[in-house]
Design a protein around this motif. Sequence first.
Motif, PDB file in Angstrom:
ATOM      1  N   GLU A   1       5.260   5.291  -0.081  1.00  0.00           N
ATOM      2  CA  GLU A   1       6.060   5.908  -0.997  1.00  0.00           C
ATOM      3  C   GLU A   1       4.908   6.345  -1.739  1.00  0.00           C
ATOM      4  N   ILE A   2       4.140   5.555  -2.267  1.00  0.00           N
ATOM      5  CA  ILE A   2       3.404   6.263  -3.540  1.00  0.00           C
ATOM      6  C   ILE A   2       2.852   6.830  -2.670  1.00  0.00           C
ATOM      7  N   LYS A   3       1.842   6.845  -1.735  1.00  0.00           N
ATOM      8  CA  LYS A   3       0.929   7.339  -1.151  1.00  0.00           C
ATOM      9  C   LYS A   3       1.826   9.170  -0.879  1.00  0.00           C
ATOM     10  N   ALA A   4       3.559   8.696  -0.958  1.00  0.00           N
ATOM     11  CA  ALA A   4       3.461   9.702  -0.295  1.00  0.00           C
ATOM     12  C   ALA A   4       3.824  10.952  -0.946  1.00  0.00           C
ATOM     13  N   LEU A   5       4.113  10.408  -3.063  1.00  0.00           N
ATOM     14  CA  LEU A   5       4.446  11.415  -3.864  1.00  0.00           C
ATOM     15  C   LEU A   5       2.709  12.490  -4.323  1.00  0.00           C
ATOM     16  N   MET A   6       2.054  11.262  -3.933  1.00  0.00           N
ATOM     17  CA  MET A   6       0.691  12.394  -3.923  1.00  0.00           C
ATOM     18  C   MET A   6       0.802  13.558  -2.767  1.00  0.00           C
ATOM     19  N   THR A   7       1.442  13.579  -2.365  1.00  0.00           N
ATOM     20  CA  THR A   7       1.030  15.219  -1.512  1.00  0.00           C
ATOM     21  C   THR A   7       2.651  15.788  -1.360  1.00  0.00           C
TER      22      THR A   7
ATOM     23  N   PHE B   1      -1.539  -8.264 -15.767  1.00  0.00           N
ATOM     24  CA  PHE B   1      -1.882  -7.338 -14.569  1.00  0.00           C
ATOM     25  C   PHE B   1      -2.708  -6.740 -15.000  1.00  0.00           C
ATOM     26  N   ASP B   2      -4.120  -6.988 -15.182  1.00  0.00           N
ATOM     27  CA  ASP B   2      -5.552  -6.638 -15.343  1.00  0.00           C
ATOM     28  C   ASP B   2      -6.767  -6.833 -14.178  1.00  0.00           C
ATOM     29  N   GLY B   3      -6.984  -5.129 -13.722  1.00  0.00           N
ATOM     30  CA  GLY B   3      -7.525  -5.392 -12.315  1.00  0.00           C
ATOM     31  C   GLY B   3      -9.018  -5.094 -12.754  1.00  0.00           C
ATOM     32  N   GLY B   4      -8.838  -5.631 -13.971  1.00  0.00           N
ATOM     33  CA  GLY B   4     -11.048  -5.428 -14.749  1.00  0.00           C
ATOM     34  C   GLY B   4     -11.258  -3.424 -14.000  1.00  0.00           C
ATOM     35  N   GLU B   5     -12.835  -4.021 -12.771  1.00  0.00           N
ATOM     36  CA  GLU B   5     -13.902  -3.254 -12.610  1.00  0.00           C
ATOM     37  C   GLU B   5     -12.551  -2.743 -11.581  1.00  0.00           C
ATOM     38  N   ALA B   6     -12.012  -2.817 -10.427  1.00  0.00           N
ATOM     39  CA  ALA B   6     -10.911  -1.826 -10.095  1.00  0.00           C
ATOM     40  C   ALA B   6     -10.404  -1.053 -10.230  1.00  0.00           C
ATOM     41  N   ALA B   7      -9.836  -1.556 -11.052  1.00  0.00           N
ATOM     42  CA  ALA B   7      -8.756  -0.601 -12.252  1.00  0.00           C
ATOM     43  C   ALA B   7      -9.944   0.224 -13.068  1.00  0.00           C
TER      44      ALA B   7
ATOM     45  N   ASN C   1      -5.023   6.812  -7.617  1.00  0.00           N
ATOM     46  CA  ASN C   1      -4.693   6.762  -6.091  1.00  0.00           C
ATOM     47  C   ASN C   1      -4.500   6.330  -5.105  1.00  0.00           C
ATOM     48  N   GLY C   2      -3.667   5.596  -4.577  1.00  0.00           N
ATOM     49  CA  GLY C   2      -1.439   4.976  -4.202  1.00  0.00           C
ATOM     50  C   GLY C   2      -2.755   3.370  -3.185  1.00  0.00           C
ATOM     51  N   GLU C   3      -3.273   3.024  -3.892  1.00  0.00           N
ATOM     52  CA  GLU C   3      -4.735   1.981  -3.504  1.00  0.00           C
ATOM     53  C   GLU C   3      -4.108   1.119  -4.774  1.00  0.00           C
ATOM     54  N   ALA C   4      -4.285  -0.162  -4.553  1.00  0.00           N
ATOM     55  CA  ALA C   4      -3.470  -1.290  -5.402  1.00  0.00           C
ATOM     56  C   ALA C   4      -4.556  -2.189  -5.650  1.00  0.00           C
ATOM     57  N   VAL C   5      -4.707  -1.632  -7.542  1.00  0.00           N
ATOM     58  CA  VAL C   5      -6.158  -2.484  -8.116  1.00  0.00           C
ATOM     59  C   VAL C   5      -5.743  -3.374  -8.796  1.00  0.00           C
TER      60      VAL C   5
END
Length: 358
Positions: free
Chosen positions: A350-356, A264-270, A295-299
């Motif tokens: 749920e991942i974004k909730a962890l960030m706060t 799972f290699d997102g290249g530039e997005a990752a 940062n909560g976004e799938a790359v």
Amino acid sequence: MNTLKCILSVILLAGVSACNSGIDPITPVDAGNDVTPPEVTISYPLDGSLIQVVEDVATVVFKIEVVDDIEISEIVMQLDGASIATFNSFKDYRRAVENFTYSNVTNGEHTLTVTATDLSGKSASRSVGFEKVPPYKPKFDGEIFYMPFDGDFSDLVSITAATVTGAPSTNAEGVSGKAYAGALDSYLTFPTEGLLGSAFTAAFWYKLNTNPDRAGILTVSPVDAANPTAQNNRVAGFRFFREGSADSQTFKLNVGDGVNEYWFDGGEAASLAPDGQWVHLAFTITGSESAVYINGEAVSKGANDGIGWDGCDIMTIASGAPRYTGWSHLSDYSLMDELRIFNKALTQTEIKALMTAK
């Protein structure tokens, strides 16, 4: 007969002379004046220590040392003003090292005071303040591991310390409290018992250091018996790592299902540049899909046929060593904070909730 007596007398005198030869008589030495009071050291707990165990009432071993110039008479140990131990018999009358086990330390702030008195009546005291904090209670559904790096390398869910290799630290300022700071040939390992299932999520805060230009971040791999000095068995477990240049690093995930491996290699997005900012990283693995989030976004996201755990008995934090070293993904010098592991695949919400989370 007189001749025999003379011979015996000579032998006896010679034996006495031989026994006394070269040996000084024992002479008492004046110990001198008792000038100073005892010196007290408390080696555990240290001032400001936080004690956290699974139980609400803890057993703590208090460790002290007392030194005097002439002779120690008595040592009294007090907890919150109440006497809990007295010592008045010492093998070494000038130095006493005592470990006292106390089994009734409750939640809250405490003060340990040790007072030592010498034979002439002079005394000295030392006190340290420490706190027994309540056991950590998981804050999120499925949370099975939480390592905040606030002064040590322990999982607060199981109250288990990681095995430390090298010289990592928790001196850096983190997103919350202190953070893990990597170093050369340094990493943590942790037993995987209770952490591995049909679904898995890891999430944490991360501040990138591009030196070295590749590193393992979080890895669970089986032993590579065919390559013991450059292990790279990817048939089971996972490897979350970074690689690139001084200007940009790409985050990648490799998963093994027991037979095949998936990338799972997102290249530039990752990819991230070293801008000195904290970012939130997470990855999820299920029986059908894996994903990487920044940062909560799938790359990076894609299908896989499950995950195999055969032979995956340790998890490495901040390195690929010792099980994923074949491509030199070694120790990470970056900062890490608030590492959490879940026995489910968290949703993006749920991942974004962890960030706060606080």
